[in-house]
Design an enzyme around this catalytic site. Sequence first.
Site, PDB file in Angstrom:
ATOM      1  N   GLY A  39       0.829  -1.209   0.000  1.00  0.00           N
ATOM      2  CA  GLY A  39       0.000   0.000   0.000  1.00  0.00           C
ATOM      3  C   GLY A  39       0.859   1.253   0.000  1.00  0.00           C
ATOM      4  O   GLY A  39       0.617   2.183   0.768  1.00  0.00           O
ATOM      5  N   SER A  42      -0.641   5.315  -1.095  1.00  0.00           N
ATOM      6  CA  SER A  42      -1.695   6.123  -0.473  1.00  0.00           C
ATOM      7  C   SER A  42      -1.510   6.200   1.043  1.00  0.00           C
ATOM      8  O   SER A  42      -0.891   5.317   1.652  1.00  0.00           O
ATOM      9  CB  SER A  42      -3.055   5.467  -0.788  1.00  0.00           C
ATOM     10  N   GLY A  43      -2.030   7.258   1.621  1.00  0.00           N
ATOM     11  CA  GLY A  43      -2.203   7.374   3.065  1.00  0.00           C
ATOM     12  C   GLY A  43      -0.958   7.137   3.901  1.00  0.00           C
ATOM     13  O   GLY A  43       0.141   7.619   3.610  1.00  0.00           O
ATOM     14  N   ILE A  44      -1.152   6.346   4.948  1.00  0.00           N
ATOM     15  CA  ILE A  44      -0.109   6.101   5.943  1.00  0.00           C
ATOM     16  C   ILE A  44       1.078   5.359   5.321  1.00  0.00           C
ATOM     17  O   ILE A  44       2.236   5.644   5.621  1.00  0.00           O
ATOM     18  CB  ILE A  44      -0.720   5.253   7.091  1.00  0.00           C
ATOM     19  N   GLY A  45       0.779   4.407   4.443  1.00  0.00           N
ATOM     20  CA  GLY A  45       1.842   3.612   3.812  1.00  0.00           C
ATOM     21  C   GLY A  45       2.739   4.477   2.952  1.00  0.00           C
ATOM     22  O   GLY A  45       3.968   4.308   2.938  1.00  0.00           O
ATOM     23  N   LEU A  87      -3.586  -7.691  -3.246  1.00  0.00           N
ATOM     24  CA  LEU A  87      -3.753  -8.649  -2.139  1.00  0.00           C
ATOM     25  C   LEU A  87      -5.037  -9.463  -2.247  1.00  0.00           C
ATOM     26  O   LEU A  87      -5.185 -10.477  -1.563  1.00  0.00           O
ATOM     27  CB  LEU A  87      -3.718  -7.903  -0.803  1.00  0.00           C
ATOM     28  N   ASN A 113       0.881  -3.042   5.377  1.00  0.00           N
ATOM     29  CA  ASN A 113       0.152  -1.806   5.648  1.00  0.00           C
ATOM     30  C   ASN A 113      -1.173  -1.681   4.879  1.00  0.00           C
ATOM     31  O   ASN A 113      -2.122  -1.082   5.366  1.00  0.00           O
ATOM     32  CB  ASN A 113       1.088  -0.634   5.281  1.00  0.00           C
ATOM     33  N   SER A 161      -5.732  -2.453  13.972  1.00  0.00           N
ATOM     34  CA  SER A 161      -6.532  -1.247  14.209  1.00  0.00           C
ATOM     35  C   SER A 161      -7.251  -1.420  15.540  1.00  0.00           C
ATOM     36  O   SER A 161      -7.522  -2.555  15.964  1.00  0.00           O
ATOM     37  CB  SER A 161      -7.562  -1.105  13.091  1.00  0.00           C
ATOM     38  N   TYR A 183     -23.496 -10.546   7.381  1.00  0.00           N
ATOM     39  CA  TYR A 183     -22.412  -9.618   7.053  1.00  0.00           C
ATOM     40  C   TYR A 183     -22.711  -8.246   7.645  1.00  0.00           C
ATOM     41  O   TYR A 183     -23.766  -7.668   7.393  1.00  0.00           O
ATOM     42  CB  TYR A 183     -22.248  -9.499   5.528  1.00  0.00           C
TER      43      TYR A 183
HETATM   44  N1  LIG Z   1      -6.591   5.702   8.555  1.00  0.00           N
HETATM   45  C1  LIG Z   1      -6.940   5.272   9.760  1.00  0.00           C
HETATM   46  O1  LIG Z   1      -7.566   5.997  10.544  1.00  0.00           O
HETATM   47  C2  LIG Z   1      -6.585   3.872  10.193  1.00  0.00           C
HETATM   48  C3  LIG Z   1      -6.942   3.466  11.492  1.00  0.00           C
HETATM   49  C4  LIG Z   1      -6.633   2.184  11.902  1.00  0.00           C
HETATM   50  C5  LIG Z   1      -5.968   1.330  11.042  1.00  0.00           C
HETATM   51  N2  LIG Z   1      -5.639   1.751   9.783  1.00  0.00           N
HETATM   52  C6  LIG Z   1      -4.952   0.805   8.900  1.00  0.00           C
HETATM   53  O2  LIG Z   1      -3.868   1.453   8.268  1.00  0.00           O
HETATM   54  C7  LIG Z   1      -3.610   0.850   7.010  1.00  0.00           C
HETATM   55  C8  LIG Z   1      -3.371   1.925   5.962  1.00  0.00           C
HETATM   56  O3  LIG Z   1      -4.584   2.599   5.760  1.00  0.00           O
HETATM   57  P1  LIG Z   1      -4.690   4.098   5.237  1.00  0.00           P
HETATM   58  O4  LIG Z   1      -5.490   4.822   6.249  1.00  0.00           O
HETATM   59  O5  LIG Z   1      -3.394   4.624   4.816  1.00  0.00           O
HETATM   60  O6  LIG Z   1      -5.670   3.867   3.982  1.00  0.00           O
HETATM   61  P2  LIG Z   1      -5.534   4.200   2.426  1.00  0.00           P
HETATM   62  O7  LIG Z   1      -5.048   5.587   2.206  1.00  0.00           O
HETATM   63  O8  LIG Z   1      -6.844   3.817   1.833  1.00  0.00           O
HETATM   64  O9  LIG Z   1      -4.403   3.199   1.963  1.00  0.00           O
HETATM   65  C9  LIG Z   1      -4.666   1.836   1.866  1.00  0.00           C
HETATM   66  C10 LIG Z   1      -3.709   1.221   0.887  1.00  0.00           C
HETATM   67  O10 LIG Z   1      -4.079  -0.152   0.720  1.00  0.00           O
HETATM   68  C11 LIG Z   1      -4.147  -0.418  -0.666  1.00  0.00           C
HETATM   69  N3  LIG Z   1      -5.019  -1.522  -0.992  1.00  0.00           N
HETATM   70  C12 LIG Z   1      -6.342  -1.639  -0.813  1.00  0.00           C
HETATM   71  N4  LIG Z   1      -6.786  -2.793  -1.347  1.00  0.00           N
HETATM   72  C13 LIG Z   1      -5.699  -3.418  -1.866  1.00  0.00           C
HETATM   73  C14 LIG Z   1      -5.520  -4.625  -2.572  1.00  0.00           C
HETATM   74  N5  LIG Z   1      -6.530  -5.439  -2.889  1.00  0.00           N
HETATM   75  N6  LIG Z   1      -4.266  -4.976  -2.949  1.00  0.00           N
HETATM   76  C15 LIG Z   1      -3.221  -4.156  -2.680  1.00  0.00           C
HETATM   77  N7  LIG Z   1      -3.342  -2.981  -2.047  1.00  0.00           N
HETATM   78  C16 LIG Z   1      -4.583  -2.612  -1.648  1.00  0.00           C
HETATM   79  C17 LIG Z   1      -4.672   0.880  -1.264  1.00  0.00           C
HETATM   80  O11 LIG Z   1      -4.497   0.880  -2.665  1.00  0.00           O
HETATM   81  P3  LIG Z   1      -5.492   1.760  -3.599  1.00  0.00           P
HETATM   82  O12 LIG Z   1      -5.065   3.179  -3.408  1.00  0.00           O
HETATM   83  O13 LIG Z   1      -5.231   1.228  -4.953  1.00  0.00           O
HETATM   84  O14 LIG Z   1      -6.885   1.511  -3.116  1.00  0.00           O
HETATM   85  C18 LIG Z   1      -3.788   1.849  -0.513  1.00  0.00           C
HETATM   86  O15 LIG Z   1      -2.508   1.899  -1.067  1.00  0.00           O
HETATM   87  C19 LIG Z   1      -4.778  -0.089   6.734  1.00  0.00           C
HETATM   88  O16 LIG Z   1      -4.373  -1.417   6.976  1.00  0.00           O
HETATM   89  C20 LIG Z   1      -5.817   0.321   7.754  1.00  0.00           C
HETATM   90  O17 LIG Z   1      -6.663  -0.750   8.143  1.00  0.00           O
HETATM   91  C21 LIG Z   1      -5.918   2.999   9.343  1.00  0.00           C
END
Ligand SMILES: NC(=O)c1ccc[n+]([C@@H]2O[C@H](COP(=O)([O-])OP(=O)(O)OC[C@H]3O[C@@H](n4cnc5c(N)ncnc54)[C@H](OP(=O)(O)O)[C@@H]3O)[C@@H](O)[C@H]2O)c1
Length: 304
Positions: A39, A42-45, A87, A113, A161, A183
């Site tokens: 990841g 985008s975002g944190i990663g 993934l 991530n 999380s 679900y």
């Molecule tokens: N943000 C928060 O408040 C928060 C809180 C608790 C935990 N987290 C955890 O932190 C992590 C990072 O999240 P984020 O907030 O940075 O979110 P994000 O900006 O949506 O980033 C998520 C990343 O995962 C990728 N991804 C999604 N589906 C995928 C797939 N099928 N195969 C490969 N990559 C995929 C996305 O790619 P695309 O851009 O192509 O979709 C993106 O690069 C996640 O595991 C999340 O559960 C976040």
Amino acid sequence: MSLFAMFKSAGPTGFGYGSTAEQVTEGLSLAGQMILVTGCNSGIGREACRVLALRGALVLGTARSKEKAAAACATFPGKAIGYACDLSDPSSVRGCVAAVKADGHRLDAIICNAGIMMLPKLEKSHGYELQFFTNHIGHFMLVTGLLEQLKDEGRVVMLSSEGHRRAPVGGIEFDNLSGDKGYQPLTAYGQSKIANLLLAKELQRRFAGTKKTAYAVHPGVVATNLGRNLGPVLSRLAAIGPLFLKSLGEGAATEVFAAVNAKALPLAGSYLSDSNVEKPRADAEDAALATRLWAESEKIVQAL
Ligand SMILES: NC(=O)c1ccc[n+]([C@@H]2O[C@H](COP(=O)([O-])OP(=O)(O)OC[C@H]3O[C@@H](n4cnc5c(N)ncnc54)[C@H](OP(=O)(O)O)[C@@H]3O)[C@@H](O)[C@H]2O)c1
């Protein structure tokens, strides 16, 4: 920085809610280290990759496609190589494992991530609910596929999380991994995130007697694309966001801390938040549940 960060003091590691990824790596040279981050686009990663590259690591950044990964890697202030790793698609994950091996990379850390959250309607891959499949099974395949590439003191970091607390009673509904028997978006996300936590626990148990370590982390609440399915909930959060939402730098801190800071080593096997130990839900520490999840995941992967 969130207003909340001003009132929260640092924990025993010297870091806390308001620490950023740059701060938890201040003074560290990561030259010679190779770190894979899922990841990366985008975002944190993306922020984690930027800071790891800034400190001199060679970043192997993965995204759903090679183009996305390469485009993100081109923006990092250092060395970074993009790999495709969708993934939710086992052939893509296997392709990523094969490519990393073929390129001869030996990894100092794997940061799992990437993630998706709260899909409004039941979606599946290969018959399994999509958040469980993407967040857990995809990463399980990637990590187990790359274990041989992990250096002797290598680390595995699973992004969990606080949402893991919303997992179903018992942690994992082994008889409903398809989601067909019921679900709920948040419960399904919680199940995938407790699975991330249990995988870190089981990895740490399997690393016993070695210098390899595993961690699960909660990054904090950060406004990223992850919230794309939250709709009106997100707009309400956005209004009070400055009070408690972490910045991207604050959000990336704990995963980067776990992956590279020496102060994380005594905390191996723990659930970390704000770069310090946090107590997870009781069943997230259930060793028998972690072992069962590993065995069931192996069966799922073998049958794919
Ligand atoms: N943000 C928060 O408040 C928060 C809180 C608790 C935990 N987290 C955890 O932190 C992590 C990072 O999240 P984020 O907030 O940075 O979110 P994000 O900006 O949506 O980033 C998520 C990343 O995962 C990728 N991804 C999604 N589906 C995928 C797939 N099928 N195969 C490969 N990559 C995929 C996305 O790619 P695309 O851009 O192509 O979709 C993106 O690069 C996640 O595991 C999340 O559960 C976040």
